[in-house]
Design an enzyme around this catalytic site. Structure first.
Site, PDB file in Angstrom:
ATOM      1  N   HIS A  74       0.758  -1.210   0.009  1.00  0.00           N
ATOM      2  CA  HIS A  74       0.021   0.149  -0.096  1.00  0.00           C
ATOM      3  C   HIS A  74       0.877   1.018   0.156  1.00  0.00           C
ATOM      4  O   HIS A  74       0.730   2.043  -0.686  1.00  0.00           O
ATOM      5  CB  HIS A  74      -0.938  -0.051   1.408  1.00  0.00           C
ATOM      6  CG  HIS A  74      -1.771   1.235   1.336  1.00  0.00           C
ATOM      7  ND1 HIS A  74      -3.148   1.149   0.897  1.00  0.00           N
ATOM      8  CD2 HIS A  74      -1.533   2.463   1.509  1.00  0.00           C
ATOM      9  CE1 HIS A  74      -3.826   2.479   1.358  1.00  0.00           C
ATOM     10  NE2 HIS A  74      -2.890   3.295   1.604  1.00  0.00           N
ATOM     11  N   GLU A  75       1.891   1.446   0.811  1.00  0.00           N
ATOM     12  CA  GLU A  75       2.512   2.546   1.166  1.00  0.00           C
ATOM     13  C   GLU A  75       3.498   2.654  -0.046  1.00  0.00           C
ATOM     14  O   GLU A  75       4.047   3.694  -0.569  1.00  0.00           O
ATOM     15  CB  GLU A  75       3.594   2.410   2.242  1.00  0.00           C
ATOM     16  CG  GLU A  75       2.620   2.398   3.580  1.00  0.00           C
ATOM     17  CD  GLU A  75       1.493   3.565   3.663  1.00  0.00           C
ATOM     18  OE1 GLU A  75       1.539   4.657   2.969  1.00  0.00           O
ATOM     19  OE2 GLU A  75       0.404   3.242   4.236  1.00  0.00           O
ATOM     20  N   HIS A 135       2.065   4.482  -2.771  1.00  0.00           N
ATOM     21  CA  HIS A 135       1.875   5.941  -2.661  1.00  0.00           C
ATOM     22  C   HIS A 135       3.409   6.426  -3.148  1.00  0.00           C
ATOM     23  O   HIS A 135       3.235   7.555  -3.546  1.00  0.00           O
ATOM     24  CB  HIS A 135       1.515   6.278  -1.072  1.00  0.00           C
ATOM     25  CG  HIS A 135       0.330   6.262  -0.603  1.00  0.00           C
ATOM     26  ND1 HIS A 135      -0.741   6.948  -1.185  1.00  0.00           N
ATOM     27  CD2 HIS A 135      -0.288   5.632   0.301  1.00  0.00           C
ATOM     28  CE1 HIS A 135      -1.809   6.714  -0.576  1.00  0.00           C
ATOM     29  NE2 HIS A 135      -1.637   5.903   0.277  1.00  0.00           N
ATOM     30  N   GLU A 179      -4.626   7.821  -3.033  1.00  0.00           N
ATOM     31  CA  GLU A 179      -5.177   6.722  -2.479  1.00  0.00           C
ATOM     32  C   GLU A 179      -5.495   5.593  -3.777  1.00  0.00           C
ATOM     33  O   GLU A 179      -5.384   4.493  -3.535  1.00  0.00           O
ATOM     34  CB  GLU A 179      -6.152   6.914  -1.787  1.00  0.00           C
ATOM     35  CG  GLU A 179      -6.747   5.770  -0.769  1.00  0.00           C
ATOM     36  CD  GLU A 179      -5.549   5.513   0.433  1.00  0.00           C
ATOM     37  OE1 GLU A 179      -4.750   6.386   0.559  1.00  0.00           O
ATOM     38  OE2 GLU A 179      -5.858   4.388   1.059  1.00  0.00           O
TER      39      GLU A 179
END
Ligand code: CO
Length: 497
Positions: free
Chosen positions: A260-261, A264, A290
Site C-alpha cells: 500500500h505505502e 503511494h 489513494e
C-alpha cells in the site's frame, strides 16, 4: 529574472520550508526519543508560521496578479499560476485569529479524544467536538460553497468533489455492494489460520524490501523504516520514505502495508523532479493518491496472479510454515470478507460501509439534522444496518478514528474514491497492456509502473482528478468498475462454498 522564474523560486523556497517540517515529522514518527516531543512541537510551530507567512505574503500576491495577465506563459505555466492563485486566495480567507482559535481547539479536541477513547466514554470528547464542529462550520462559510456546506471541506481534500457526487456514489454502494456482500457472508469463511502462525520478523522485513524492489521503488531515492502506523512521506521526488509494521503472528499486515505505502511512494517518485515546488510537481488529490496505493495493494497485491508470482519467493523465507500451502491458499486467506467493527482492519469490500457511515454522519451533522450528542446512537444504528453488527463500546465505534479530533471532516470519502478510481484505472491498464496478468504472474510489474507513470504520475497537479480520470479512461468515475472487479474476484472465491 522573468516573473515566472521569480514565482518558481518563491514557491520552491516555500516548499523547502514545508519539506523541512515534513522531515521533522518523519523523524518524530520513527526515531525521535520520547523526550524530544516538547522541543519538536516548538520547532514545528515555528516552521509552520514561516511557511504561512511566505504563502500569504503581499509580495507573492502581487507577483501572481501580474502573472495572471502575462501572455508569454505556456499552458503548463498558466495552469501552475492558476492553481497557486486558487491556493493563495483561499489561504487569505483565513484570519490569523481564526487559524489560532482552530489550532487551539484541535489540540484540546485531540487530547479529549485520546482520553475518551482510552476510557471508552464519548461524553469526554463531546463538548470539544461540538466546539470544533462549530468552528468547521464557520470555516465552510468563510471558504464559501455553492450547494452544501460540506462541499467547502471536501474541496480541501479532493478539489472538484461535491457532497452530491459522494451521495450518488454511496447510493450505488448501498444498492449494489451491500446486497452483494450480504450474499458472500452467508457462505462459510475461508480459513485464515495460515496467516497467523509464527513468521520471523526479520524475514518478513526482508520479504517486504524484496516486494518494494520488485514494484520498482527506487532505494536510491527512498527508504523504508518501521512505525506504529504505516505511512508515506516525501521531501520531493528524490527522497520518498515509507514505513511498515511487522506482527510475528500476522503475515498479511506487513506485506499489504508495504505494498500500500509502496503504491503511494511510486506516485511521489514518479512526479517530475524538474517541477519541484510547483503544482505540476505535486500529487493531484488524496483520492488520486489513494488510487495508487489501493491499485497496488488490492488490484495487484491481493490478486491470484500476484501470489502465483511471489509464492515461491515467500516459501524460500518460510519453508517450514508454508510446506503444505499453495499460492491459492494465501490468496483465499488474504481475501476473507467479514463484517467487523474497526475500519483499518476491514476487508476491501466492507471497508466502504465504514466510510459510508462516516459520510452520512458528517452530512447529517453539517445539515444540523443531528447534534454531536447523538453521534454514538447514529453510528451504532448504521453499523447494524450496513454491517449487521452490534457496537459493544464507543472506543470500538465512533471513537475509533483520530480524524475528527484533527478537524478532518469531508476527508473519509477520499478513501472510497481511491478504491473506485483504482478499479477503473486498473481495468484500463489491463486493456492497454494485454499481457499484464501474465507479467504479474511472473513477478514483473514494470509495464504497469510505466503505464502509471505515463498516464498519471508525470502530470502532477496539471489536471483535477475528474479531468484526469476522463483523460486516462475515457469516462467519468464509474462505480461499475469496482463492482465488476468485486464480482469477478469474489464470485470465483466464493463459488465453491
Ligand atoms: Co493510503
Amino acid at each position: 529574472m522573468s516573473l515566472y522564474e521569480e514565482y518558481k523560486t518563491t514557491l520552491q523556497r516555500i516548499t523547502d520550508v514545508n519539506f523541512s517540517a515534513a522531515l521533522l515529522s518523519w523523524d518524530q514518527e520513527t526515531y525521535m526519543p520520547a523526550g524530544g516531543a516538547e522541543l519538536r512541537a516548538r520547532q514545528q510551530a515555528t516552521l509552520a508560521g514561516i511557511s504561512h507567512e511566505m504563502t500569504t505574503s503581499e509580495a507573492l500576491g502581487k507577483l501572481l496578479d501580474q502573472l495572471e495577465n502575462e501572455n508569454s506563459l505556456d499552458e503548463k505555466q498558466k495552469a501552475n499560476v492558476q492553481q497557486t492563485l486558487k491556493d493563495y486566495r483561499r489561504a487569505k480567507k483565513y484570519s490569523r485569529a481564526f487559524v489560532e482559535e482552530l489550532s487551539a481547539c484541535i489540540s484540546e479536541a485531540f487530547n479529549a479524544w485520546q482520553e475518551a477513547k482510552a476510557k471508552s466514554d464519548f461524553k469526554i470528547f463531546a463538548p470539544k467536538l461540538k466546539k470544533l464542529v462549530e468552528l468547521k462550520r464557520k470555516e465552510c462559510e468563510l471558504l464559501g460553497y455553492k450547494e452544501h456546506a460540506l462541499d467547502a471541506l471536501l474541496e480541501l481534500h479532493e478539489p472538484g468533489l461535491t457532497t452530491k457526487d459522494v451521495e450518488l456514489l454511496y447510493n450505488e454502494v448501498r444498492s449494489e455492494l451491500v446486497p452483494f456482500v450480504k450474499n458472500i457472508i452467508s457462505k462459510p469463511l475461508h480459513s485464515q489460520d495460515l496467516l497467523h502462525i509464527s513468521y520471523d520478523k526479520g524475514k518478513q522485513w526482508d520479504f517486504s524490501v524484496h516486494i518494494l524492489k520488485q514494484m520498482g521503488f527506487d532505494f536510491n531515492y527512498g527508504r523504508q523504516d518501521i512505525s506504529v502506523h504505516p505511512f508515506t512521506i516525501n521531501f520531493g521526488a528524490q527522497d520518498v520514505r515509507v514505513t511498515t509494521r511487522i506482527d510475528e503472528f500476522n503475515l498479511s499486515d506487513c506485506i499489504t502495508g508495504t505494498i500500500h505505502e509502496g503504491g503511494h511512494a511510486l506516485y511521489e517518485q514518479g512526479l517530475p523532479n524538474s517541477e519541484y515546488g510547483l503544482p505540476s510537481g505535486e500529487a493531484i488529490s488524496l483520492g488520486i493518491h489513494e488510487s495508487q496505493s489501493r491499485l497496488w495493494e488490492n488490484n495487484v497485491g491481493r490478486s491470484l496472479s500476484f501470489w502465483k508470482g511471489q509464492f515461491s519467493e515467500l516459501k524460500k523465507s518460510f519453508p517450514e510454515q508454508l510446506k503444505n500451502s499453495t499460492a491459492e491458499d494465501i490468496f483465499s486467506a488474504i481475501n476473507v470478507v467479514q463484517p467487523s467493527l474497526i475500519r483499518i482492519n476491514a476487508d476491501e469490500l466492507t471497508y466502504h460501509f465504514h466510510i459510508m457511515v462516516r459520510f452520512e454522519l458528517e452530512k447529517a451533522l453539517f445539515e444540523n439534522k443531528i447534534q454531536v450528542e447523538e453521534i454514538p446512537a447514529f453510528w451504532n444504528q448504521r453499523y447494524k444496518d450496513y454491517l449487521g453488527i452490534d457496537v459493544p463500546k464507543d472506543s470500538e465505534g465512533c471513537l475509533q478514528d483520530v480524524h475528527w479530533s484533527h478537524g478532518s471532516f469531508g476527508y473519509f470519502p477520499t478513501y472510497s474514491l481511491g478504491s473506485f478510481y483504482a478499479a477503473q484505472f486498473f481495468a484500463k491498464a489491463k486493456k492497454d497492456i494485454p499481457t499484464l496478468e501474465k507479467e504479474i504472474e511472473s513477478g514483473n510489474y514494470s509495464s504497469l509502473l510505466k503505464w502509471l507513470r505515463e498516464n498519471i504520475h508525470q502530470y502532477g497537479k496539471r489536471y483535477e482528478a475528474k479531468e484526469l480520470c476522463e483523460r486516462v479512461t475515457g469516462e467519468k468515475l464509474n462505480f461499475n468498475y469496482f463492482m465488476e472487479y468485486a464480482k469477478e474476484k469474489y464470485g470465483k472465491l466464493y463459488s465453491d462454498k
